[in-house]
Write a protein that holds these residues in place. Structure first.
Motif, mmCIF file in Angstrom:
data_model
loop_
_atom_site.group_PDB
_atom_site.id
_atom_site.type_symbol
_atom_site.label_atom_id
_atom_site.label_comp_id
_atom_site.label_asym_id
_atom_site.label_seq_id
_atom_site.Cartn_x
_atom_site.Cartn_y
_atom_site.Cartn_z
ATOM 1 N N ASP A 230 -7.086 -81.808 8.287
ATOM 2 C CA ASP A 230 -7.587 -82.487 9.484
ATOM 3 C C ASP A 230 -8.488 -83.672 9.155
ATOM 4 O OD1 ASP A 230 -6.399 -80.605 11.388
ATOM 5 O OD2 ASP A 230 -7.825 -79.170 10.539
ATOM 6 N N LEU A 231 -9.096 -83.662 7.991
ATOM 7 C CA LEU A 231 -9.971 -84.744 7.566
ATOM 8 C C LEU A 231 -9.949 -84.839 6.048
ATOM 9 C CD1 LEU A 231 -12.396 -86.784 7.728
ATOM 10 C CD2 LEU A 231 -13.899 -84.790 7.735
ATOM 11 N N SER A 232 -9.835 -86.066 5.532
ATOM 12 C CA SER A 232 -9.920 -86.298 4.089
ATOM 13 C C SER A 232 -10.996 -87.334 3.803
ATOM 14 C CB SER A 232 -8.579 -86.783 3.524
ATOM 15 O OG SER A 232 -7.589 -85.784 3.640
ATOM 16 N N PHE A 233 -11.752 -87.083 2.735
ATOM 17 C CA PHE A 233 -12.757 -88.031 2.259
ATOM 18 C C PHE A 233 -12.361 -88.463 0.857
ATOM 19 C CE2 PHE A 233 -16.788 -88.695 -0.145
ATOM 20 C CZ PHE A 233 -17.171 -89.877 0.476
ATOM 21 N N LEU A 234 -12.127 -89.768 0.693
ATOM 22 C CA LEU A 234 -11.724 -90.311 -0.607
ATOM 23 C C LEU A 234 -12.865 -91.146 -1.184
ATOM 24 C CD1 LEU A 234 -8.911 -89.535 0.567
ATOM 25 C CD2 LEU A 234 -7.995 -91.565 -0.589
ATOM 26 N N TYR B 47 -1.562 -88.598 3.601
ATOM 27 C CA TYR B 47 -0.966 -88.800 4.922
ATOM 28 C C TYR B 47 0.067 -87.721 5.224
ATOM 29 C CZ TYR B 47 1.277 -91.298 8.818
ATOM 30 O OH TYR B 47 1.791 -91.650 10.048
ATOM 31 N N ALA B 48 0.914 -87.406 4.239
ATOM 32 C CA ALA B 48 1.959 -86.401 4.445
ATOM 33 C C ALA B 48 1.376 -85.010 4.703
ATOM 34 C CB ALA B 48 2.879 -86.358 3.227
ATOM 35 N N LEU B 49 0.187 -84.758 4.193
ATOM 36 C CA LEU B 49 -0.456 -83.451 4.347
ATOM 37 C C LEU B 49 -1.307 -83.344 5.603
ATOM 38 C CD1 LEU B 49 -1.702 -83.048 0.658
ATOM 39 C CD2 LEU B 49 0.125 -81.707 1.736
ATOM 40 N N THR B 50 -1.496 -84.444 6.303
ATOM 41 C CA THR B 50 -2.470 -84.515 7.390
ATOM 42 C C THR B 50 -1.851 -84.166 8.739
ATOM 43 O OG1 THR B 50 -3.755 -86.178 6.204
ATOM 44 C CG2 THR B 50 -4.079 -86.069 8.580
ATOM 45 N N SER B 51 -2.640 -83.485 9.573
ATOM 46 C CA SER B 51 -2.219 -83.151 10.932
ATOM 47 C C SER B 51 -2.127 -84.412 11.782
ATOM 48 C CB SER B 51 -3.227 -82.179 11.558
ATOM 49 O OG SER B 51 -4.525 -82.754 11.589
ATOM 50 N N ASP B 52 -1.356 -84.366 12.855
ATOM 51 C CA ASP B 52 -1.255 -85.504 13.762
ATOM 52 C C ASP B 52 -2.637 -85.821 14.330
ATOM 53 O OD1 ASP B 52 1.457 -85.619 13.329
ATOM 54 O OD2 ASP B 52 1.977 -84.499 15.143
ATOM 55 N N GLY B 53 -3.043 -87.076 14.185
ATOM 56 C CA GLY B 53 -4.366 -87.478 14.650
ATOM 57 C C GLY B 53 -5.479 -87.221 13.651
ATOM 58 N N GLY B 54 -5.144 -86.605 12.506
ATOM 59 C CA GLY B 54 -6.141 -86.338 11.487
ATOM 60 C C GLY B 54 -6.716 -87.618 10.903
ATOM 61 N N SER B 55 -7.872 -87.510 10.276
ATOM 62 C CA SER B 55 -8.633 -88.687 9.846
ATOM 63 C C SER B 55 -8.747 -88.788 8.328
ATOM 64 C CB SER B 55 -10.045 -88.642 10.435
ATOM 65 O OG SER B 55 -10.013 -88.642 11.845
ATOM 66 N N ILE B 56 -8.927 -90.017 7.877
ATOM 67 C CA ILE B 56 -9.238 -90.288 6.480
ATOM 68 C C ILE B 56 -10.414 -91.261 6.430
ATOM 69 C CG2 ILE B 56 -7.605 -92.211 6.302
ATOM 70 C CD1 ILE B 56 -7.050 -91.339 3.397
ATOM 71 N N TYR B 57 -11.322 -91.024 5.503
ATOM 72 C CA TYR B 57 -12.448 -91.921 5.234
ATOM 73 C C TYR B 57 -12.360 -92.300 3.757
ATOM 74 C CZ TYR B 57 -14.676 -90.611 9.690
ATOM 75 O OH TYR B 57 -14.964 -90.410 11.022
ATOM 76 N N PHE B 58 -12.125 -93.584 3.504
ATOM 77 C CA PHE B 58 -11.847 -94.081 2.163
ATOM 78 C C PHE B 58 -13.001 -94.987 1.756
ATOM 79 C CE2 PHE B 58 -8.201 -96.298 -0.443
ATOM 80 C CZ PHE B 58 -8.981 -96.209 -1.591
ATOM 81 N N MET B 59 -13.812 -94.553 0.775
ATOM 82 C CA MET B 59 -14.987 -95.307 0.361
ATOM 83 C C MET B 59 -14.683 -96.131 -0.879
ATOM 84 S SD MET B 59 -18.935 -94.102 0.129
ATOM 85 C CE MET B 59 -18.864 -92.948 -1.264
#
Length: 304
Positions: free
Chosen positions: A29-33, A67-79
């Motif tokens: 549901d959320l990824s932090f990179l 992206y392929a692992l993420t739920s619809d509408g899920g978020s990513i924060y890329f620092m």
């Protein structure tokens, strides 16, 4: 992948190898990179001096796999570093993500001076979603000190904007405080440790309790530590065996400096904060009063 707590999993290995659907029972549901920045730093298990094209091809591959692992509408924060803003936005766009915000994380310590350009005083965080609408976006309210020239106190704080200038980085000197992980001689165990406050804001903004949070570059494990306390499930991937041991120790020997409840007061102006924060370590102080009562503060201190 090995369980390090009831709802926290840590995988020792390369995220390029780990980020496959066979390794994930649930959608993310959320990824932090927060990857290595390719600055030729001396990492134990990574070459931080790749040719730029190779590095950004790798970043695109990671963004696509997440992206392929993420739920619809899920978020990513890329620092990333401010000079790489163009590449971050391109990576996200080319791998299907929908841009939402470019967050400016303004540092509290002195700017890095430049001889031919303005001094550098911030990092960027690209916030994007899988699809046009975020699955979850909680509009947090904070109440920082009033800027000079303001005449009236805020009654209910203010919404968090895309400029985050109230979160201190963990610098190598005095300002790192007790939160920075150190050995018995006082040396920092992880030079690029991300502050708890940063992950707290990201996780509160873009997840509900019970959601799944991913950190493909787990480092010292801050994402997992914060997620656990907020009642979120978490998955971390870390290539360095030393960092894996640091994370495992951080879970087995919980530190007062890792307790997120001391930051509850920063968000008391947020409606429904008790629902957003989760039940694992939270007691609501108030809906919003700029100065909590003594009874509220006593209740807060009891959670620390």
């Amino acid at each position: 992948m090995n369980s390090i707590s009831k709802d926290s999993i840590l995988h020792h290995g390369s995220c390029s190898d780990a980020l496959h659907t066979d390794n994930f029972a649930e959608k993310i549901d959320l990824s932090f990179l927060d990857p290595p920045f390719n600055q030729d730093k001396a990492y134990n298990a990574w070459d931080d001096n790749l040719p730029p094209d190779e590095y950004w091809d790798w970043m695109s591959d990671i963004c696509a796999k997440v992206y392929a692992l993420t739920s619809d509408g899920g978020s990513i924060y890329f620092m990333q570093r401010e000079k790489n803003t163009e590449y971050v936005l391109r990576c996200l766009a080319d791998t299907g993500w929908t841009f939402q915000n470019l967050i400016i994380w303004k540092k509290k310590t002195s700017a890095v001076p430049g001889m031919k350009r303005f001094g550098k005083h911030y990092q960027i965080i690209g916030f994007a979603t899988k699809g046009k609408q975020p699955r979850v976006f909680n509009r947090l309210r904070i109440d920082p000190p009033l800027p000079a020239g303001y005449k009236h106190e805020r009654e209910n704080g203010m919404y968090v904007t895309d400029v985050w200038d109230d979160i201190r980085e963990l610098t190598s000197g005095y300002y790192a405080g007790d939160e920075a992980l150190r050995d018995t001689e006082g040396n920092r165990l992880h030079k690029q440790q991300t502050p708890i406050q940063l992950l707290l804001r990201i996780i509160l903004s873009s997840t509900h309790p019970g959601d799944v949070v991913l950190d493909p570059f787990a480092g010292s494990g801050t994402t997992l530590v914060v997620s656990q306390q907020l009642g979120r499930k978490s998955i971390g991937v870390e290539i360095d065996a030393n960092n894996v041991e640091i994370i495992q120790n951080r879970f087995s020997q919980q530190r007062k400096a890792d307790d997120v409840s001391r930051f509850v007061k920063d968000y008391v102006c947020t409606p429904n904060l008790d629902d957003i924060w989760g039940e694992s370590s939270f007691t609501k102080l108030s809906t919003c009063s700029n100065t909590p009562t003594s009874d509220q503060m006593s209740l807060f201190e009891s959670k620390r």
